[in-house]
Design a protein around this motif. Sequence first.
Motif, PDB file in Angstrom:
ATOM      1  N   GLU A 339       0.817  -1.215   0.000  1.00 56.43           N
ATOM      2  CA  GLU A 339       0.000   0.000   0.000  1.00 56.43           C
ATOM      3  C   GLU A 339       0.853   1.269   0.000  1.00 56.43           C
ATOM      4  O   GLU A 339       0.391   2.358   0.300  1.00 56.43           O
ATOM      5  CB  GLU A 339      -0.931  -0.007   1.224  1.00 56.43           C
ATOM      6  N   SER A 340       2.122   1.087  -0.288  1.00 59.46           N
ATOM      7  CA  SER A 340       3.006   2.250  -0.278  1.00 59.46           C
ATOM      8  C   SER A 340       3.891   2.215  -1.535  1.00 59.46           C
ATOM      9  O   SER A 340       3.528   1.608  -2.533  1.00 59.46           O
ATOM     10  CB  SER A 340       3.850   2.235   1.000  1.00 59.46           C
ATOM     11  N   PHE A 341       5.076   2.827  -1.437  1.00 59.56           N
ATOM     12  CA  PHE A 341       5.937   2.919  -2.608  1.00 59.56           C
ATOM     13  C   PHE A 341       7.382   2.593  -2.253  1.00 59.56           C
ATOM     14  O   PHE A 341       7.823   2.806  -1.126  1.00 59.56           O
ATOM     15  CB  PHE A 341       5.929   4.353  -3.173  1.00 59.56           C
ATOM     16  N   LEU A 342       8.081   2.121  -3.277  1.00 53.83           N
ATOM     17  CA  LEU A 342       9.542   2.088  -3.178  1.00 53.83           C
ATOM     18  C   LEU A 342      10.028   3.310  -3.943  1.00 53.83           C
ATOM     19  O   LEU A 342       9.739   3.467  -5.133  1.00 53.83           O
ATOM     20  CB  LEU A 342      10.101   0.812  -3.806  1.00 53.83           C
ATOM     21  N   LEU A 343      10.712   4.204  -3.256  1.00 58.99           N
ATOM     22  CA  LEU A 343      11.169   5.442  -3.894  1.00 58.99           C
ATOM     23  C   LEU A 343      12.672   5.363  -4.104  1.00 58.99           C
ATOM     24  O   LEU A 343      13.431   5.107  -3.163  1.00 58.99           O
ATOM     25  CB  LEU A 343      10.854   6.649  -3.002  1.00 58.99           C
ATOM     26  N   ASN A 344      13.082   5.584  -5.352  1.00 55.83           N
ATOM     27  CA  ASN A 344      14.505   5.541  -5.652  1.00 55.83           C
ATOM     28  C   ASN A 344      14.872   6.788  -6.456  1.00 55.83           C
ATOM     29  O   ASN A 344      14.293   7.037  -7.511  1.00 55.83           O
ATOM     30  CB  ASN A 344      14.834   4.267  -6.451  1.00 55.83           C
ATOM     31  N   ASP A 345      15.774   7.592  -5.914  1.00 63.63           N
ATOM     32  CA  ASP A 345      16.198   8.828  -6.595  1.00 63.63           C
ATOM     33  C   ASP A 345      17.688   8.754  -6.903  1.00 63.63           C
ATOM     34  O   ASP A 345      18.491   8.396  -6.042  1.00 63.63           O
ATOM     35  CB  ASP A 345      15.986  10.046  -5.684  1.00 63.63           C
ATOM     36  N   VAL A 346      18.024   9.114  -8.132  1.00 71.70           N
ATOM     37  CA  VAL A 346      19.430   9.209  -8.522  1.00 71.70           C
ATOM     38  C   VAL A 346      19.646  10.621  -9.037  1.00 71.70           C
ATOM     39  O   VAL A 346      18.840  11.131  -9.821  1.00 71.70           O
ATOM     40  CB  VAL A 346      19.781   8.193  -9.632  1.00 71.70           C
ATOM     41  N   ASN A 347      20.709  11.248  -8.584  1.00 69.93           N
ATOM     42  CA  ASN A 347      20.976  12.623  -8.984  1.00 69.93           C
ATOM     43  C   ASN A 347      22.459  12.799  -9.295  1.00 69.93           C
ATOM     44  O   ASN A 347      23.321  12.340  -8.547  1.00 69.93           O
ATOM     45  CB  ASN A 347      20.587  13.571  -7.837  1.00 69.93           C
ATOM     46  N   LEU A 348      22.748  13.412 -10.431  1.00 68.58           N
ATOM     47  CA  LEU A 348      24.136  13.737 -10.778  1.00 68.58           C
ATOM     48  C   LEU A 348      24.151  15.177 -11.261  1.00 68.58           C
ATOM     49  O   LEU A 348      23.439  15.529 -12.208  1.00 68.58           O
ATOM     50  CB  LEU A 348      24.650  12.803 -11.883  1.00 68.58           C
ATOM     51  N   ASP A 349      24.910  16.017 -10.582  1.00 71.67           N
ATOM     52  CA  ASP A 349      25.045  17.387 -11.090  1.00 71.67           C
ATOM     53  C   ASP A 349      26.479  17.846 -10.974  1.00 71.67           C
ATOM     54  O   ASP A 349      27.240  17.347 -10.152  1.00 71.67           O
ATOM     55  CB  ASP A 349      24.096  18.349 -10.362  1.00 71.67           C
ATOM     56  N   THR A 386      17.253   5.418  -1.500  1.00 69.52           N
ATOM     57  CA  THR A 386      16.128   4.488  -1.632  1.00 69.52           C
ATOM     58  C   THR A 386      15.335   4.495  -0.329  1.00 69.52           C
ATOM     59  O   THR A 386      15.918   4.368   0.755  1.00 69.52           O
ATOM     60  CB  THR A 386      16.650   3.061  -1.900  1.00 69.52           C
ATOM     61  N   ASP A 387      14.019   4.672  -0.461  1.00 65.22           N
ATOM     62  CA  ASP A 387      13.122   4.598   0.708  1.00 65.22           C
ATOM     63  C   ASP A 387      12.151   3.461   0.488  1.00 65.22           C
ATOM     64  O   ASP A 387      11.504   3.384  -0.561  1.00 65.22           O
ATOM     65  CB  ASP A 387      12.342   5.912   0.865  1.00 65.22           C
ATOM     66  N   GLN A 388      12.066   2.584   1.472  1.00 67.41           N
ATOM     67  CA  GLN A 388      11.148   1.456   1.363  1.00 67.41           C
ATOM     68  C   GLN A 388      10.087   1.605   2.464  1.00 67.41           C
ATOM     69  O   GLN A 388      10.159   0.980   3.510  1.00 67.41           O
ATOM     70  CB  GLN A 388      11.921   0.146   1.503  1.00 67.41           C
ATOM     71  N   ASP A 389       9.114   2.459   2.197  1.00 72.07           N
ATOM     72  CA  ASP A 389       8.074   2.776   3.182  1.00 72.07           C
ATOM     73  C   ASP A 389       7.154   1.599   3.474  1.00 72.07           C
ATOM     74  O   ASP A 389       6.528   1.541   4.520  1.00 72.07           O
ATOM     75  CB  ASP A 389       7.218   3.950   2.679  1.00 72.07           C
ATOM     76  N   TYR A 390       7.034   0.690   2.528  1.00 70.56           N
ATOM     77  CA  TYR A 390       6.080  -0.411   2.671  1.00 70.56           C
ATOM     78  C   TYR A 390       6.569  -1.470   3.663  1.00 70.56           C
ATOM     79  O   TYR A 390       5.812  -2.354   4.047  1.00 70.56           O
ATOM     80  CB  TYR A 390       5.814  -1.065   1.302  1.00 70.56           C
ATOM     81  N   LEU A 391       7.818  -1.391   4.077  1.00 69.67           N
ATOM     82  CA  LEU A 391       8.328  -2.348   5.060  1.00 69.67           C
ATOM     83  C   LEU A 391       8.065  -1.818   6.466  1.00 69.67           C
ATOM     84  O   LEU A 391       7.974  -0.617   6.690  1.00 69.67           O
ATOM     85  CB  LEU A 391       9.828  -2.561   4.864  1.00 69.67           C
ATOM     86  N   ASP A 392       7.954  -2.716   7.382  1.00 65.88           N
ATOM     87  CA  ASP A 392       7.731  -2.306   8.765  1.00 65.88           C
ATOM     88  C   ASP A 392       8.808  -2.940   9.650  1.00 65.88           C
ATOM     89  O   ASP A 392       8.820  -4.157   9.798  1.00 65.88           O
ATOM     90  CB  ASP A 392       6.342  -2.737   9.229  1.00 65.88           C
ATOM     91  N   PRO A 393       9.728  -2.229  10.221  1.00 62.75           N
ATOM     92  CA  PRO A 393       9.869  -0.785  10.093  1.00 62.75           C
ATOM     93  C   PRO A 393      10.386  -0.415   8.702  1.00 62.75           C
ATOM     94  O   PRO A 393      11.005  -1.241   8.035  1.00 62.75           O
ATOM     95  CB  PRO A 393      10.892  -0.442  11.178  1.00 62.75           C
ATOM     96  N   SER A 394      10.147   0.823   8.317  1.00 61.28           N
ATOM     97  CA  SER A 394      10.580   1.246   6.979  1.00 61.28           C
ATOM     98  C   SER A 394      12.107   1.300   6.912  1.00 61.28           C
ATOM     99  O   SER A 394      12.785   1.461   7.929  1.00 61.28           O
ATOM    100  CB  SER A 394       9.992   2.618   6.660  1.00 61.28           C
TER     101      SER A 394
END
Lengths: 787, 272
Positions: A339-349, A386-394
């Motif tokens: 019921e949540s999301f796996l959020l993965n952000d990659v940034n290069l500047d 990476t954020d894994q909100d759907y896991l408990d604990p996240s």
Amino acid sequence: MELSFRRSILILIKFMKLILALFFLFFPFFALCQISGKVQDAETGEWLSGVRIYVNNQKSTVQSNSYGFFSINAKLSDTLNFYSVGYKRLQYVLDAKDFKTKDIVNIYKLPQEEIKLDEVTVLANRQELFNKSEMSKLSLSLADIKSIPMILGEKDPIKALQFLPGIQEISEGSASLSVRGGSADQNLMILDDATVYNANHLFGFFSTFNADPIIKIDAYKGAYPAQYGGRLSSIIDVKMREGNKKEFSVEGGIGLISSRLLLEGPLKTDKASFLIAARRTYADQLILPFQSEREKTAYHFGDINIKLNTTLNSKNTLHLSSYAGKDRFYQKNKIPRRESFLLNDVNLDWSNITLTTRWNKIYNDRLFHNASLVYSQYDMNFGESTDQDYLDPSRFESLSLNSGIRDFSSKIDYEYFLSNAVQIKWGGILTQHYFRPREFSYESSRGLDPIVNNSIRSSNLEGAVYGNISGDFSKIFYKLGARISYFENLNKPQLEPRFVIGYNVIHSQSLSISYARMNQFLHLISNTGNGLPTDVLIPSTVNLPRGRSDIIGFSYTHHFNSTWNFVFDSYYKWIKGNIAYRNGASFLGIGTGAGNEPFEWEDNLVQGQSWNYGYEFLIQKSKGRFTGFAGYTLAWSISQFDELNDGKPFYNNQDRRHILETSLVYQLRDRMKLSTNFIFASGNALTVADGVFFTKDKFSDYLELYSGFNRFRAENTHRLDLGLNLKSKKNNSSWDFSIYNVYFRKNPYQYTSREVLNSVDRTKTVFIARQWLLPIIPSVTYNFKLR
Amino acid sequence: MRLLIVFLTLCSMIGCVKVEPFKEIPAYSVYSILNPADSIISVFVGRTFRTGEFFSIDSGKAIANARVEIRNKSTTKIIEFDNSSKSYLANNSGFLRAGEEYYLSIEIEDEILEGYTLIPELPTLKLDQAEITANSEGQIQVFWEKSKLDNSIYRLVGSVDLRSNVFALFYWDQDEGVWETSDKLNSSNVIKSPLGSFNFVSSSKEAFVKIDLFSFDENYDDFRKKENVFQLRSDFSRLFESPVIFNSNVSNSIGIFGSYVVSSLNIKMMKE
């Protein structure tokens, strides 16, 4: 040549004595009165550099300096002649007031020249020909840069240089330069006295320099003037415009990938001006709406140039110029999980910032002084979280990898106009470098994982003093100079002698020879040489000492008239202490030290020597309906490293035997201009697998087999570009149409080994595949100008 | 103009830096690693394949008709082709000994391929300290001695016995180079290594730990490291890496004739 500090001071004193001796040698020139002044563009009020100035009855010529200042011996009623390409010839008869105004600097205004199709070629006087003592120097003006068709219509000053002999692109489409066989890190890129460390946008396909605010670009391939130092192969000196002191104007352009805008005008008429130029790509804004919520990937770059100038009084001027540019690539993934999301952000500047403040002072009719304070910065930041909100604990996990360099410099330069024929320059520079080759940090919610903040920093002082004397007589011309440079890690100062001596064979023909030594105290760790943001700058150390180059050159110039020039250059350059990458070294993720392992760059690099030599031919037509230049280079570039290729010499990556380049412009009508580029370059030398071998019979994997280092020759590169410029009737807007790579040549970008599996008879082969990037690319740009 | 011609000629003359002309890749590959503890001596002799040339995935890389021999100071051992393993095999039977020199000779048609290796001396691994503290943290420290003339490359690997409930915090395997000589550690002609430390956590009362000290000859160590680097690479990462170029210590071929020895220490530890 390593010197003790005391010995270097003694040498400097001897050098100054030599300058004094020459001073008295040419003392008779003092019999005349001295006239000084500044030359400016009559329309915009900007100071003009490189204007040739001579008195009618004298053979010698002076040249206005970077800030438009000149000084010349003349007497009452003499006629001063001012000559510069792109401007009408100005003749000025000196009267009594010119000699009386000691507290006020004379201003001479040059009107711009209009291009006329029925123009009659006027033969130039010998004094009007370009400065012969500046051999191995190539210059491009804003007009030259803008007339060359470029990929995607992006006018690029650095890429424009690639059409000149001795300067070539590192790889297909790259804005990084190889000058006379040198690598990309051996070029010093300066923008208004500030070093630009990573002069690349879009992973090396464009340079950081927006053409609009640039007035001139000078490239020194050899015979380096003593005020420059710090790199082994070339100096690329880019100068920004000052801004119109007379009237406010806006100009800009809308292209396929970017738009640009330039604003300039007086802050106080004839006294102070400003210039702001900015551009940004918008591909990211165009594609974002079409991407899904789950995955968004985008890239953009942008930059801004600012310049402010103010004349405090007739003898004091302040300049402030700044550049800031940034590239950013990012990827955001939002993947549904329960019921949540796996959020993965990659940034290069990565970004460059420069800031230069300059103070010009005219002490008297002969002495000019410039003092600068300069700040320069380059940063690269890579981050992934990476954020894994759907896991408990996240759970969360994030890492970042940063690198960069910051410089604070103070610089002082003096110019003394001893006579019409002799000029002396001296000065010094002190730079405090702050290297930040690697900062790594890692955080995680998982208990067992370590939290690491691993940072490597180094601060080093670099300094130099220099002296230079140049003379231009009827038969002989010369430039003698020396630079003593110092780098903190290495303790001992280094002496860098420089000279150019020439002889005028007959009217308009000259021969000259030159010698120059340069030291480089920084090393760039880059396995591709294409100017990727992951390239890392590191200082010289005791284990990884500075590089040193010695270059001798010979030049023959023939000016057929004011329109046609022919230049022949030959050179021989030795480099000691150049770097290469040890067999098997890896720089992905910056260095071998992934995680919290030490970043041991010294272990990945080897130092050796290289020999670069060749012949360059340039023919140039600078006036008339048909203008342009064509160059041919025949060159060799060879290296030797004890640890590579069994210690035997091998051809460098940039070894291309023949290079032919042309860039031509044809003024078809008053408002229509056709332009074309053609380039041909022999294939360069690469290390590519020649075969495979096995250590067991039943082992489907293989090891690659090489017959030697850089033994593979890439295919020849050639390309034709076309451009068409159409101006509006009121001359306030124009359209640029261009086609890059007209006949769709698939020029090699790189070669990789690939496998082919035949599943029927269970056989496999490994072959070398050519990868190409740039197909035929049409583009259109709309330009406008409002006043 | 004359000056121009003279200068051009001069430049051409000093410009002559010799680069060796292109050579064909060797036709054969050889792979043989000697270890006195092995019961079988194995030599693989294969052919190389040029880029674009097809090879069978399953077999057909080995050359079966070569004459292969390995000799030391006193004995020559003929090694015969074994069709099942597609390699040349012979029983060791005490032929291989640490500290001795061995020569490989392979005759294939008109070609002779030759290699040489010195099997490293068997170092004596010594225990300096081994303990498990009350909070279950364990540490083992070991050292060894080597001859000053020994150029072997040492590598320590710690492993735990699966029967014991031991969790290794990390393996002590940092040594990829020759130990540096230190005056403090010198005693006559022997150099003592620095201490190698192996840390672990044990939840049981006793722990069984094995420490192996590998000693490689220089050529084999170089080959082994390059092989590891090559096999870890991906198609993408190769763009950012220098090519892995293998050196050969077997003449007229590409490959390795190397050797190594292993000294082990089995340690049983009891919680305090």
